[in-house]
Design a protein around this motif. Sequence first.
Motif, short mmCIF file in Angstrom:
data_model
loop_
_atom_site.label_atom_id
_atom_site.label_comp_id
_atom_site.label_asym_id
_atom_site.label_seq_id
_atom_site.Cartn_x
_atom_site.Cartn_y
_atom_site.Cartn_z
N GLU A 1 3.92 3.63 11.13
CA GLU A 1 4.01 2.78 9.93
C GLU A 1 3.14 1.54 10.08
O GLU A 1 2.46 1.12 9.14
N ILE B 1 -4.29 -0.14 8.31
CA ILE B 1 -5.38 0.58 7.63
C ILE B 1 -5.39 0.24 6.15
O ILE B 1 -6.45 0.00 5.55
N GLY B 2 -4.19 0.19 5.54
CA GLY B 2 -4.08 -0.15 4.12
C GLY B 2 -4.61 -1.55 3.84
O GLY B 2 -5.36 -1.77 2.87
N GLU B 3 -4.24 -2.50 4.68
CA GLU B 3 -4.70 -3.89 4.50
C GLU B 3 -6.22 -3.98 4.65
O GLU B 3 -6.87 -4.71 3.91
N THR B 4 -6.76 -3.24 5.58
CA THR B 4 -8.21 -3.25 5.78
C THR B 4 -8.93 -2.69 4.55
O THR B 4 -9.93 -3.26 4.09
N GLN B 5 -8.41 -1.59 4.02
CA GLN B 5 -9.03 -1.00 2.83
C GLN B 5 -8.94 -1.96 1.64
O GLN B 5 -9.89 -2.08 0.86
N ASP B 6 -7.79 -2.65 1.51
CA ASP B 6 -7.63 -3.64 0.42
C ASP B 6 -8.65 -4.76 0.54
O ASP B 6 -9.25 -5.19 -0.45
N GLU C 1 -0.51 2.56 9.66
CA GLU C 1 -0.78 2.81 8.24
C GLU C 1 -0.89 1.49 7.47
O GLU C 1 -1.75 1.35 6.60
N ARG C 2 -0.03 0.51 7.82
CA ARG C 2 -0.06 -0.79 7.14
C ARG C 2 -1.39 -1.51 7.42
O ARG C 2 -2.03 -2.03 6.51
N GLU D 1 -12.11 -3.52 -0.45
CA GLU D 1 -12.18 -3.37 -1.91
C GLU D 1 -12.30 -4.73 -2.59
O GLU D 1 -13.09 -4.90 -3.54
#
Length: 200
Positions: free
Chosen positions: A121, A127-132, A124-125, A135
């Motif tokens: 988890e 990776i998600g923050e990096t993608q945000d 995943e968090r 973007e």
Amino acid sequence: MGNLFGRKRRSRVTEQDKAVLQLKQQRDKLRQYQKRISLNLERERALARELLRGGKKEKAMLLLKKKRYQEQLLDKTENQISNLERMVQDIEFTQIEMKVIEGLKIGNECLNKMHQVMSIEEVERIIGETQDAVEYQRQIDELLAGSLTEEDEDAILEELNTITQEQMELPEVPSEPLPEKTPEASPVKNRPKPELVLAS
């Protein structure tokens, strides 16, 4: 005098090491016994030959029986040595296997601790923050690129050309023709020659 620090040093010699040492000592004793029997066999064979020459057939026969018995002992000794060597090899290989298993156990414990620190988890968090963040930066870049007009683009290009020319600027060539040089009389040529005075 007792131990100064109040506790015994832990020996690095394991029970398996002691067992291997005892087996090797036993093997070495059997080899010494084997050499002794081999020497006896040679002596008894030579003695039996002498007895036969002396006509003492019965004694020679008895000696050869004893020799035969010792040969059987020699074969048994060889088998025992082989068994001891095989056992030593088995113990040593098992010790290596135990070290490998111990290493695997430590490695698994280390991996489990790392997994506890960083769960799926958590990964995943991140990776998600990096993608945000990527973007968000892309949107900012698009906004900045879209806010420039054609005039702005032309002004930027003009400024770029000006900076480039300043870096490559050479001295100006005069537009008017240069004055021609007229040959002037050299002061050395117009100087009067010194008169020679002859001594009388």
